[in-house]
Structures are given as structure tokens and as C-alpha cells.
Design an enzyme around this catalytic site. Structure first.
Site, PDB file in Angstrom:
ATOM      1  N   SER A   1      58.411 -40.743 -28.819  1.00  0.00           N
ATOM      2  CA  SER A   1      57.537 -41.857 -29.246  1.00  0.00           C
ATOM      3  C   SER A   1      56.723 -41.582 -30.572  1.00  0.00           C
ATOM      4  CB  SER A   1      56.560 -42.163 -28.158  1.00  0.00           C
ATOM      5  OG  SER A   1      57.059 -43.156 -27.141  1.00  0.00           O
TER       6      SER A   1
ATOM      7  N   LYS B   1      56.833 -44.022 -33.337  1.00  0.00           N
ATOM      8  CA  LYS B   1      55.911 -45.081 -33.442  1.00  0.00           C
ATOM      9  C   LYS B   1      54.939 -44.820 -34.764  1.00  0.00           C
ATOM     10  CE  LYS B   1      56.075 -46.547 -28.652  1.00  0.00           C
ATOM     11  NZ  LYS B   1      56.264 -45.611 -27.770  1.00  0.00           N
TER      12      LYS B   1
ATOM     13  N   SER C   1      50.818 -46.717 -26.840  1.00  0.00           N
ATOM     14  CA  SER C   1      52.391 -46.286 -26.962  1.00  0.00           C
ATOM     15  C   SER C   1      53.201 -47.336 -26.511  1.00  0.00           C
ATOM     16  CB  SER C   1      52.552 -44.981 -26.229  1.00  0.00           C
ATOM     17  OG  SER C   1      53.995 -44.238 -26.847  1.00  0.00           O
TER      18      SER C   1
END
Length: 339
Positions: free
Chosen positions: A46, A49, A101
Site C-alpha cells: 500500500s 498509494k 488506506s
């Protein structure tokens, strides 16, 4: 970002780290303070991102209204529970992406900015290569779910993160600890998943991640006084191991190094009276409390020399006025020092 001599490779940092790949840098100077396997291609999870967020901020309009698609609604993994057909401001999606997230927020952003997930992933890869200047990174999605063709390196992520943190909107969002969230399908308070914001004094961001095949990944920046350091850890065996590594890196960095600034407003003069200035402020990384000397050359360069006569930094200068003749002897003239 400087990727030359690594300051830490002088026997000072001997702590064992659990993460497979690691880098610690000075965010202002770009100096690498410590690294381990930093050029090895890894799976980011993640922390992907970070790129999705900065792209949305720089290439989108944060006041835009985004309509959530069925595909975004059904994406697996961490979500902010968007509903199909829900209309959400782009800035709110970026907040849900970077603070909580949300994979669904990431896909909604991608479809809004580029029309499809594939097109946005191509845009991500182009952006980090052409705008940021990294070489060993490729993206296939906006959220970081596993794909063998979705990879980066600790070095590239550090460079990408340095770039993103220069944007004040991005910086504000990733430093937000908690935020009220009112949506059609979910009303709550979202909390930043990066525990460093609570657990390490001076932490300013930026993102953590996990999928099984990537292990635990973490990017964090910390600011103390004039010094801001940024670290990346990839493929730690657990969240606790990732945070333990991050704490050790920052403890080491702030104990041994500091950032010094040489102002663009300062006027430098050589022995012949030629005057120069910097085009922009210059940041250098030195050992803690090290005194450095400034040398200006009539060829138009400022050299920063450490106490052991090592070159700490070099930068081209702008001549204020041409006052020397072609027949003048050319040599370095020491003009001062900074503490």
C-alpha cells in the site's frame, strides 16, 4: 537524491534490521545516510498509494465530484466502504486513500483521473520515471494489491516520497492522525494507519502497507529542528519488526547527522572581488556538530569541504557582476565556514 558515498558505512550503525531492503536519507539534501539492498526490486503493497495520492493532487482537481463505479465498490482489501454511484469529492477520496488506506478510494481516483485502472497505472509509471526520475519501478494498479509486474525499490520509493512531501496538500494529508468520515455507506472517524505519527516525536508522515507476498512495508518522515529524515523499509516479517527498524534508523540518523542550509541570499566573493550567489538555498548533510568550510571558484562553483578535507557538497553559482579579466589567474579562494 545523492546516491554516492553512504555516510553510514563507516562502522557507526551496527544494529541488525529485520527488513529485507532499507534506506535512510536526508530529505532536504538527498544524502543517503544508510542503505541495505536499496536497489533491489521489491513489492511495495500500500505504499503504492503515495504515487496515487500525489498524482491525484497534481493532475486532478481536488474539488471535482467523483462518481464511484461498481468496480471500485467491489475492490478487495482495506476500504472506506464507498457505494456504487456515490458521489465523493476528489480531495476526500485522497484523504481516505492516504489516511485509511482505502483501496476503493484508490480505484475511484484512478478511473476519474485516467478513465481506467490500466491507464492510470501507465500514468503512474510514466510520472515516476519522467517527473520524479526513478528507473526501477513499474505499477499495474493504484492501491498496491499484489502483481508480479508491480514493483519498486527502497531507493525509488525514497525518491518518490521526497518528491511527494514537497507538496503541501499531500504533506498535510499524510500527517493527519484522524479525520471524521461521513459517507453514504460509512460514518465514522478514520485513523491514520502509520503508527509512527503517534509513536515517534516529530513524525510528519507518510504511509505503511502490507500484502502477504510483499511483507510489511513502511515509509516515514521525521522532522527535528532544521533536519528532516525519511526512511523506507520493505519486506519486514511483521508490523512490529517494521516499526522497530524504523525507530532504530531514525534514532541513529538524528544522533549522528544534521542538515545545514546555505542561503541563496548570501553573497560569495573570491580573492579577485568577483561576487556570486546561489540560484536557490543549498542543503548539506554533515556529521553532528561538524564545521564545514566554503570555497568559491572563479569558474563559478561553491564547494563545501568537511573537517577531514572531504567534499561535502558542490553547487554552481550565479555571477552577480563580471569583474575579472580573461588573464586573471584561476584558483580556489576560501571564503568562510559554517558551524
Amino acid at each position: 537524491m545523492e546516491n554516492g558515498a553512504v555516510l553510514a558505512n563507516e562502522g557507526e550503525f551496527t544494529d541488525d534490521l529485520y527488513s529485507e531492503a532499507v534506506i535512510l536519507i536526508d530529505s532536504k539534501s538527498g544524502k543517503v545516510l544508510y542503505e541495505k539492498n536499496s536497489q533491489q526490486q521489491m513489492y511495495p503493497a500500500s505504499i503504492t498509494k503515495i504515487i496515487t495520492g500525489i498524482l491525484a493532487i497534481e493532475e486532478g482537481h481536488l474539488s471535482d465530484t467523483v462518481t464511484v463505479s461498481q468496480k471500485a465498490r467491489e475492490v478487495i482489501g482495506t476500504r472506506v466502504y464507498l457505494l456504487e454511484g456515490e458521489e465523493v469529492e476528489l480531495k476526500k477520496l485522497v484523504q481516505g486513500l492516504l489516511i485509511s488506506s482505502g483501496n476503493d478510494a484508490g480505484l475511484a481516483i484512478a478511473e476519474h483521473i485516467s478513465g481506467s485502472e490500466t491507464a492510470f497505472a501507465d500514468n503512474m509509471t510514466r510520472f515516476v520515471k519522467e517527473t520524479v526520475g526513478v528507473e526501477d519501478t513499474n505499477f499495474t494498479n493504484p492501491h498496491g494489491l499484489f502483481d508480479e509486474r508491480h514493483y519498486t525499490t527502497a531507493y525509488d520509493m525514497a525518491k518518490i516520497s521526497m518528491y511527494a512531501m514537497k507538496n503541501e496538500t499531500f504533506r498535510e494529508i499524510v500527517s493527519t492522525k484522524e479525520l471524521p468520515w461521513v459517507g453514504e455507506g460509512w460514518e465514522t472517524t478514520i485513523y491514520n494507519h502509520n503508527r509512527m505519527l503517534w509513536n515517534y516525536e516529530g513524525a510528519t508522515g507518510i504511509k505503511n502497507g502490507y500484502v502477504q507476498k510483499s511483507g510489511y512495508t513502511l515509509v516515514t518522515s521525521v522532522e527535528k529542528g532544521e533536519t528532516e529524515l525519511l526512511a523506507v523499509t520493505l519486506n519486514a516479517p511483521s508490523s512490529n519488526h517494521a516499526y522497530r527498524d524504523m525507530n532504530r534508523l531514525f534514532d541513529y540518523g538524528f544522533e549522528h547527522f544534521e542538515t545545514k542550509m546555505i542561503s541563496k541570499d548570501e553573497v560569495f566573493e573570491d580573492l579577485f572581488g568577483n561576487e556570486y550567489t546561489l540560484a536557490e538555498d543549498m542543503y548539506i548533510t554533515t556529521k553532528k556538530d561538524e564545521i564545514v568550510f566554503l570555497d568559491v571558484s572563479i569558474y563559478g562553483y561553491l564547494k563545501v569541504i568537511g573537517t577531514q578535507n572531504q567534499l561535502v557538497g558542490i553547487r554552481g553559482l550565479q555571477r552577480i557582476e563580471d569583474q575579472y579579466t580573461q588573464n586573471s589567474p584561476r584558483f580556489l579562494a576560501s571564503v568562510g565556514r559554517i558551524n
